[in-house]
Design an enzyme around this catalytic site. Structure first.
Site, PDB file in Angstrom:
ATOM      1  N   LYS A  68      11.469   7.707  10.252  1.00  8.46           N
ATOM      2  CA  LYS A  68      10.190   6.983  10.189  1.00  8.46           C
ATOM      3  C   LYS A  68       9.243   7.717  11.137  1.00  8.46           C
ATOM      4  O   LYS A  68       9.031   7.308  12.282  1.00  8.46           O
ATOM      5  CB  LYS A  68      10.396   5.518  10.572  1.00  8.46           C
ATOM      6  CG  LYS A  68       9.187   4.643  10.252  1.00  8.46           C
ATOM      7  CD  LYS A  68       9.571   3.180  10.412  1.00  8.46           C
ATOM      8  CE  LYS A  68       8.363   2.264  10.380  1.00  8.46           C
ATOM      9  NZ  LYS A  68       7.676   2.196   9.107  1.00  8.46           N
TER      10      LYS A  68
HETATM   11  C1  LIG Z   1       7.404   4.145   3.694  1.00  6.36           C
HETATM   12  C2  LIG Z   1       8.085   2.848   3.946  1.00  6.36           C
HETATM   13  N1  LIG Z   1       9.063   2.445   3.112  1.00  6.36           N
HETATM   14  C3  LIG Z   1       9.721   1.286   3.302  1.00  6.36           C
HETATM   15  C4  LIG Z   1       9.398   0.455   4.348  1.00  6.36           C
HETATM   16  C5  LIG Z   1      10.173  -0.816   4.570  1.00  6.36           C
HETATM   17  O1  LIG Z   1      11.029  -0.642   5.667  1.00  6.36           O
HETATM   18  P1  LIG Z   1      11.460  -1.859   6.588  1.00  6.36           P
HETATM   19  O2  LIG Z   1      12.012  -2.891   5.695  1.00  6.36           O
HETATM   20  O3  LIG Z   1      12.472  -1.289   7.500  1.00  6.36           O
HETATM   21  O4  LIG Z   1      10.243  -2.317   7.274  1.00  6.36           O
HETATM   22  C6  LIG Z   1       8.385   0.810   5.225  1.00  6.36           C
HETATM   23  C7  LIG Z   1       8.024  -0.055   6.336  1.00  6.36           C
HETATM   24  O5  LIG Z   1       8.015   0.299   7.439  1.00  6.36           O
HETATM   25  C8  LIG Z   1       7.717   2.043   5.034  1.00  6.36           C
HETATM   26  O6  LIG Z   1       6.738   2.425   5.848  1.00  6.36           O
END
Ligand SMILES: Cc1ncc(COP(=O)(O)O)c(C=O)c1O
Length: 324
Positions: free
Chosen positions: A159
């Site tokens: 991330k």
């Molecule tokens: C690109 C992306 N995909 C998926 C998600 C969902 O991830 P999470 O459930 O860990 O927030 C996020 C959220 O942060 C994201 O930025």
């Protein structure tokens, strides 16, 4: 509208007033996007504020940092404590949590190695990301003309702030064209994810979601939805999804920390199912909200209470790390 911000921000171990939480313009992160971060939530429960899947978020943060060769100078448990302390310092009952690990002010140039790894934790009160009505009625989305990053380019398991250049392009295009969100395809033309959400499709009572190799973030809500769906007796398949399968789905929904579980009512102006929240989406959404709000027992050890001593129970049991 500019966000005024409130309270204090944790920066490298100190609590700093929101207005004073500044970094130098020469910081590496500003020039080269050298940061990894998390987005988590703390919810108001009958036993006080509780962070949802804090350990899983911290685990992903450390993995993201590892991929980008950013040694985090404190242990994950200390990071968790810093998050809980920041929420306490701000007195929030419920909030969004944004931990950041970034390359600060050091040497100029692309190599980040001469710049320090700095840490910050921001918290603020944040409601439904796509609007409260969206949770009920669903959102209208498009398939983006922007492709998600190809394998071995920008790692989607991390991330990283740099990945959100792609997310911004997807989101801006969708909004400019009158949609709430965009769904990106991967470099093979298969369904990947929204700009900041994972995606699930329901067909004939079975749930489908793109696998991690379709350039998706290993979402913690995605993992939670899979677990809850299996708890409720649904079959879940992580499999490649063709674009056209979106249009003929019985139900579609986004999931993510910010978006929670948000139904999708149309894609490219094609109505999905009955054009509102379908029954399986509703069942999963209700279950999800019951778990995060502490309305049902926390069987999976997903809640970390901000004031554990006030709950009268051993509520610090930690879940295992996310394996999906
Ligand atoms: C690109 C992306 N995909 C998926 C998600 C969902 O991830 P999470 O459930 O860990 O927030 C996020 C959220 O942060 C994201 O930025």
């Amino acid at each position: 509208m500019p966000f005024p911000g409130t309270g204090t921000i944790w920066m490298n171990g100190s609590l700093v007033k929101w207005a004073d939480a500044k970094i130098h313009i020469a910081s590496h992160v500003i020039h080269y996007g050298s940061a990894v971060f998390e987005g988590a939530r703390c919810y108001d429960t009958p036993q006080g504020p509780a962070c949802f899947r804090l350990a899983a978020h911290t685990h992903r943060l450390y993995n993201s940092a590892k991929i980008y060769r950013m040694p985090i100078p404190i242990e994950p448990a200390a990071f968790d404590e810093a998050i809980l302390g920041t929420i306490r310092a701000n007195g929030f009952k419920a909030c969004y949590i944004r931990p950041l690990v970034y390359r600060g002010y050091g040497e100029p140039g692309v190599s980040p190695m001469g710049s320090p790894v700095d840490l910050a934790i921001l918290c603020w009160e944040w409601g439904a990301y796509l609007g409260a009505e969206a949770l009920e009625k669903g959102v209208d989305v498009c398939v983006s003309s922007w492709t998600r990053s190809a394998p071995n380019t920008f790692p989607t398991m991390a991330k990283s702030s740099a990945n959100y250049a792609s997310s911004q392009l997807i989101k801006m295009e969708a909004m400019a064209d009158g949609y709430a969100e965009g769904i990106a395809l991967d470099s093979q033309g298969h369904v990947s994810e929204g700009s900041a959400q994972n995606l699930f499709l329901v067909r004939d009572g079975v749930l489908f979601t793109p696998p991690l190799y379709s350039s998706v973030l290993p979402g913690i809500t995605r993992d939670s939805v899979i677990t809850l769906a299996m708890d409720l007796g649904y079959e879940v398949r992580e499999t490649v999804i063709q674009r056209e399968a979106l249009y003929v789905a019985d139900e579609l929904f986004f999931c993510g920390t910010a978006a929670e579980v948000t139904p999708i009512r149309s894609v490219d102006r094609i109505q999905i199912g009955p054009g509102r929240c379908g029954p399986i989406t509703k069942a999963l959404q209700s279950r999800f909200f019951d778990v995060i709000s502490g309305a049902v027992p926390d069987h999976h050890g997903w809640l970390t209470y901000v004031y554990p001593e006030a709950t009268g129970a051993d509520t610090r049991k930690q879940e295992k790390a996310v394996s999906r």
